[in-house]
Scaffold this active site. Structure first.
Site, PDB file in Angstrom:
ATOM      1  N   VAL A 195      14.761 -66.527 -13.771  1.00 50.57           N
ATOM      2  CA  VAL A 195      15.691 -66.750 -13.919  1.00 50.57           C
ATOM      3  C   VAL A 195      16.374 -67.044 -12.967  1.00 50.57           C
ATOM      4  O   VAL A 195      17.812 -67.334 -12.580  1.00 50.57           O
ATOM      5  CB  VAL A 195      15.253 -65.257 -15.236  1.00 50.57           C
ATOM      6  CG1 VAL A 195      17.049 -64.723 -15.442  1.00 50.57           C
ATOM      7  CG2 VAL A 195      15.038 -65.910 -16.114  1.00 50.57           C
ATOM      8  N   CYS A 247      24.993 -60.621  -5.451  1.00 50.42           N
ATOM      9  CA  CYS A 247      23.916 -59.239  -4.812  1.00 50.42           C
ATOM     10  C   CYS A 247      22.750 -60.011  -4.657  1.00 50.42           C
ATOM     11  O   CYS A 247      22.011 -61.003  -3.783  1.00 50.42           O
ATOM     12  CB  CYS A 247      23.338 -59.243  -6.500  1.00 50.42           C
ATOM     13  SG  CYS A 247      23.029 -59.791  -7.438  1.00 50.42           S
ATOM     14  N   ARG A 304      24.794 -65.377  -8.494  1.00 44.78           N
ATOM     15  CA  ARG A 304      25.580 -64.378  -9.872  1.00 44.78           C
ATOM     16  C   ARG A 304      26.789 -65.161  -9.739  1.00 44.78           C
ATOM     17  O   ARG A 304      27.938 -64.793  -9.929  1.00 44.78           O
ATOM     18  CB  ARG A 304      25.502 -63.483  -9.369  1.00 44.78           C
ATOM     19  CG  ARG A 304      24.599 -62.832  -9.053  1.00 44.78           C
ATOM     20  CD  ARG A 304      23.406 -62.787  -9.892  1.00 44.78           C
ATOM     21  NE  ARG A 304      24.179 -61.518 -11.162  1.00 44.78           N
ATOM     22  CZ  ARG A 304      23.461 -60.672 -12.042  1.00 44.78           C
ATOM     23  NH1 ARG A 304      23.137 -59.817 -10.773  1.00 44.78           N
ATOM     24  NH2 ARG A 304      23.438 -59.698 -13.342  1.00 44.78           N
ATOM     25  N   PRO A 305      27.209 -67.193 -10.259  1.00 41.44           N
ATOM     26  CA  PRO A 305      27.923 -67.759 -10.524  1.00 41.44           C
ATOM     27  C   PRO A 305      28.485 -66.943 -12.058  1.00 41.44           C
ATOM     28  O   PRO A 305      27.733 -67.121 -12.885  1.00 41.44           O
ATOM     29  CB  PRO A 305      27.555 -69.080 -10.709  1.00 41.44           C
ATOM     30  CG  PRO A 305      26.056 -69.165 -10.924  1.00 41.44           C
ATOM     31  CD  PRO A 305      25.252 -68.207 -10.226  1.00 41.44           C
ATOM     32  N   ARG A 316      28.533 -55.314 -11.667  1.00 42.51           N
ATOM     33  CA  ARG A 316      28.509 -56.806 -11.815  1.00 42.51           C
ATOM     34  C   ARG A 316      29.210 -57.062 -12.742  1.00 42.51           C
ATOM     35  O   ARG A 316      29.833 -57.938 -13.536  1.00 42.51           O
ATOM     36  CB  ARG A 316      27.290 -58.027 -11.664  1.00 42.51           C
ATOM     37  CG  ARG A 316      26.936 -59.062 -12.810  1.00 42.51           C
ATOM     38  CD  ARG A 316      26.613 -60.050 -12.190  1.00 42.51           C
ATOM     39  NE  ARG A 316      26.927 -60.728 -13.264  1.00 42.51           N
ATOM     40  CZ  ARG A 316      27.253 -62.307 -12.830  1.00 42.51           C
ATOM     41  NH1 ARG A 316      27.910 -62.770 -11.286  1.00 42.51           N
ATOM     42  NH2 ARG A 316      26.788 -63.845 -13.528  1.00 42.51           N
ATOM     43  N   ARG A 340      22.000 -45.963 -10.606  1.00 43.11           N
ATOM     44  CA  ARG A 340      22.689 -47.056 -11.263  1.00 43.11           C
ATOM     45  C   ARG A 340      22.024 -47.791 -12.940  1.00 43.11           C
ATOM     46  O   ARG A 340      23.066 -47.408 -13.604  1.00 43.11           O
ATOM     47  CB  ARG A 340      22.991 -48.083 -10.670  1.00 43.11           C
ATOM     48  CG  ARG A 340      23.659 -48.415  -9.857  1.00 43.11           C
ATOM     49  CD  ARG A 340      24.148 -49.574  -8.943  1.00 43.11           C
ATOM     50  NE  ARG A 340      24.134 -51.046  -9.891  1.00 43.11           N
ATOM     51  CZ  ARG A 340      24.648 -51.575  -9.527  1.00 43.11           C
ATOM     52  NH1 ARG A 340      24.303 -52.196  -9.033  1.00 43.11           N
ATOM     53  NH2 ARG A 340      24.731 -52.885 -10.172  1.00 43.11           N
ATOM     54  N   ASP A 377      30.411 -69.994 -13.876  1.00 43.78           N
ATOM     55  CA  ASP A 377      30.954 -71.743 -13.726  1.00 43.78           C
ATOM     56  C   ASP A 377      31.063 -71.574 -15.797  1.00 43.78           C
ATOM     57  O   ASP A 377      31.283 -72.198 -16.578  1.00 43.78           O
ATOM     58  CB  ASP A 377      30.042 -72.607 -13.455  1.00 43.78           C
ATOM     59  CG  ASP A 377      28.403 -72.365 -14.002  1.00 43.78           C
ATOM     60  OD1 ASP A 377      28.187 -71.377 -13.371  1.00 43.78           O
ATOM     61  OD2 ASP A 377      27.410 -73.141 -13.459  1.00 43.78           O
ATOM     62  N   LEU A 378      29.872 -70.711 -16.077  1.00 42.57           N
ATOM     63  CA  LEU A 378      29.147 -71.091 -18.135  1.00 42.57           C
ATOM     64  C   LEU A 378      30.349 -70.124 -18.455  1.00 42.57           C
ATOM     65  O   LEU A 378      30.883 -70.649 -19.384  1.00 42.57           O
ATOM     66  CB  LEU A 378      27.751 -70.723 -17.847  1.00 42.57           C
ATOM     67  CG  LEU A 378      26.564 -71.369 -17.438  1.00 42.57           C
ATOM     68  CD1 LEU A 378      25.242 -70.921 -18.189  1.00 42.57           C
ATOM     69  CD2 LEU A 378      26.977 -73.157 -17.624  1.00 42.57           C
ATOM     70  N   LYS A 415      21.446 -49.702 -20.980  1.00 44.29           N
ATOM     71  CA  LYS A 415      21.903 -49.416 -20.047  1.00 44.29           C
ATOM     72  C   LYS A 415      22.600 -51.510 -20.441  1.00 44.29           C
ATOM     73  O   LYS A 415      24.349 -51.409 -20.217  1.00 44.29           O
ATOM     74  CB  LYS A 415      21.821 -50.318 -18.248  1.00 44.29           C
ATOM     75  CG  LYS A 415      22.507 -50.724 -17.329  1.00 44.29           C
ATOM     76  CD  LYS A 415      22.274 -50.868 -16.148  1.00 44.29           C
ATOM     77  CE  LYS A 415      21.171 -52.096 -16.027  1.00 44.29           C
ATOM     78  NZ  LYS A 415      22.436 -53.113 -15.142  1.00 44.29           N
ATOM     79  N   ASN A 416      22.344 -51.930 -20.621  1.00 48.39           N
ATOM     80  CA  ASN A 416      22.989 -53.857 -20.768  1.00 48.39           C
ATOM     81  C   ASN A 416      23.359 -54.043 -22.365  1.00 48.39           C
ATOM     82  O   ASN A 416      24.488 -54.751 -22.794  1.00 48.39           O
ATOM     83  CB  ASN A 416      21.744 -54.370 -19.889  1.00 48.39           C
ATOM     84  CG  ASN A 416      21.771 -54.774 -18.470  1.00 48.39           C
ATOM     85  OD1 ASN A 416      22.008 -53.688 -18.043  1.00 48.39           O
ATOM     86  ND2 ASN A 416      20.527 -55.308 -18.518  1.00 48.39           N
ATOM     87  N   ASP A 423      13.999 -58.672 -16.022  1.00 47.82           N
ATOM     88  CA  ASP A 423      14.415 -57.373 -16.013  1.00 47.82           C
ATOM     89  C   ASP A 423      13.067 -56.322 -15.256  1.00 47.82           C
ATOM     90  O   ASP A 423      13.070 -55.093 -14.287  1.00 47.82           O
ATOM     91  CB  ASP A 423      15.662 -56.178 -16.040  1.00 47.82           C
ATOM     92  CG  ASP A 423      16.812 -56.516 -15.505  1.00 47.82           C
ATOM     93  OD1 ASP A 423      17.789 -56.662 -16.724  1.00 47.82           O
ATOM     94  OD2 ASP A 423      16.412 -58.062 -15.286  1.00 47.82           O
TER      95      ASP A 423
END
Ligand code: EPZ
Length: 418
Positions: A329, A119, A124-125, A95, A399, A127-128, A23-24, A307
């Site tokens: 994490v 979520c 889940r910012p 996301r 999902r 900024d990076l 998926k990722n 995960d």
């Protein structure tokens, strides 16, 4: 869409299961494919809800995206400008929609991305992500819940990531692939999905070196050619079925995997007393006579994957002893604890640590999936529990797990969607 899963417990699983595409890796490669000048065909894309949503976003941007009869996925950007705004009603569902930031900037120098809602596992910012694309020349405004990014003049640059963020690494890689000059990402994420993205972009004529290490160098090119590419297998889906063998007291041959991607999971499962043997067609996982306690610290790859944290927690609830799980994490990835406690689990959360006092059985109960991986962990707990487990909000599980009901049923589980 069915929203409830019903599982009868205490049934050891036996047989073979074929792992689907990752998926990722699929989600980010779909986003990257809009940068090609022509039709990309992707093989081994899992047919899951998150892929469906990404397909809708791609079609909304004016890029034709459809399944082919052979099960492959086609992404066909037109030879004119496409739209550059991801629609909120779709972006909020997944996301990974934030990954169009890098590919739209790479393709057209403009992107309007819906700010990802928080979520269940954390804020889940981004900024990076923004630090990275700004270093390459993007100007950012944030208004009305959207990130407006415009890059009139772009050039390669050096970007240091304070945290090896997977998504930030991917967005910077995609923008840099089409940005003139050399970009160097330091402290980059090293996940296998990052390597898969780099391999995909290089197959299009990109120039990315060092993916899989903590320094990635990208030479920008003016054009990315279309082609055909196969997505790597899903290491988290594989790990989930490996735990299914251990928790149910059975034996499963997990096929279509890349063993090195699973090393952290294999090592930890062996520590809990399961046997994992590498065979030609996959990993044979056999439950041990009993489940031993083990301590877990989640870390960016190649550390133990966050995960897989919930899935291991479910297993350790049945260990002969006490285990400590530290989630390094995400700041809020213990939502599953309250649901497991409804099944009789003995868990105490202190900040980023969960102390799991194992016991010899869990009871089936009505529980709720709070995120994708927590939902998968409740399935695993339900396989071992005494009696029936009913999991609400099971859509979250669909999902990320292709055909999970049929795969579990073929292994001997009694699972029903309702
Ligand atoms: C990816 O999410 C995965 N999702 C996640 O999988 C996975 O858990 C995560 O990487 C870590 O491995 C996809 O690939 C679609 P991060 P991502 O940026 O990119 C902080 C699943 O179940 N951070 O590496 O969003 C962030 O808050 C999902 O399949 C910043 O502080 O993860 C988090 O604490 C869940 N600023 C940490 O880094 C930023 O700009 C890791 O996030 C970005 C991230």
């Amino acid at each position: 869409m069915k929203e409830t899963l019903i599982i009868e417990g205490e049934r050891p699983l036996h047989g073979n299961v074929r792992v689907s595409g990752a998926k990722n890796a699929a989600l980010v490669i779909m986003a990257a494919a809009i940068m090609a000048d022509g039709e990309t065909i992707l093989d081994n894309v899992p047919q899951i809800c998150d892929v469906d949503v990404m397909m809708q976003i791609i079609n909304d941007l004016g890029v034709d995206c459809h399944w082919n009869d052979d099960g492959s996925l086609s992404i066909c950007p037109p030879d004119k400008e496409i739209l550059t705004k991801t629609p909120y009603h779709l972006a909020k569902k997944v996301r990974a929609s934030n990954l169009f930031l890098g590919s739209l900037l790479g393709r057209q120098g403009e992107a309007v991305i819906s700010m990802p809602g928080g979520c269940d596992i954390g804020s889940r910012p981004m900024d990076l992500h923004l630090k990275g694309v700004q270093a390459l020349g993007a100007e950012i405004d944030i208004e009305h819940g959207f990130i407006y990014a415009r890059a009139k003049k772009t050039s390669g640059n050096r970007v240091y990531l304070d945290f090896p963020s997977v998504g930030a690494t991917e967005n910077i890689m995609m923008m840099a692939a089409k940005t003139p000059g050399l970009t160097v990402i330091e402290n980059s994420a090293k996940e296998p999905e990052i390597v898969d993205l780099a391999n995909f972009i290089n197959s299009m004529g990109g120039k990315i070196r060092g993916a899989g290490t903590d320094i990635i160098k990208i030479e920008g090119v003016s054009q990315l050619k279309p082609g055909r590419y196969a997505i790597i297998p899903d290491r988290i889906e594989a790990g989930t079925y490996m735990v299914a063998a251990a928790i149910s007291g059975g034996e499963i041959m997990v096929e279509n995997i890349i063993p090195t991607h699973l090393h952290p999971i294999t090592a930890k499962l062996q520590e809990t007393g399961a046997m994992v043997q590498e065979k030609d067609n996959g990993l044979l996982v056999t439950a041990g006579d009993r489940i031993l306690p083990a301590d877990i610290k989640t870390l960016p790859y190649p550390g133990f994957p966050t995960d897989m944290q919930s899935q291991m927690m479910a297993l350790l609830c049945l260990a002969d002893g006490t285990s400590v799980i530290v989630e390094n994490v995400f700041e809020n990835r213990f939502q599953i604890v309250d649901e497991l406690k409804r099944m009789g689990a003995r868990i105490k959360v202190e900040g980023h640590s969960a102390v799991v006092e194992g016991r010899d059985h869990l009871y089936g109960a009505r529980v709720k999936a709070t995120d994708l991986r927590a939902g998968a962990a409740l399935v695993l707990a339900g396989l071992a529990a005494r009696g029936q487990t009913i999991i609400d909000d099971a859509g979250l599980i669909f999902r990320g797990y292709e055909d999970i009901t049929n795969k579990l049923t073929s292994l001997g589980a009694k699972v029903e969607e309702r």
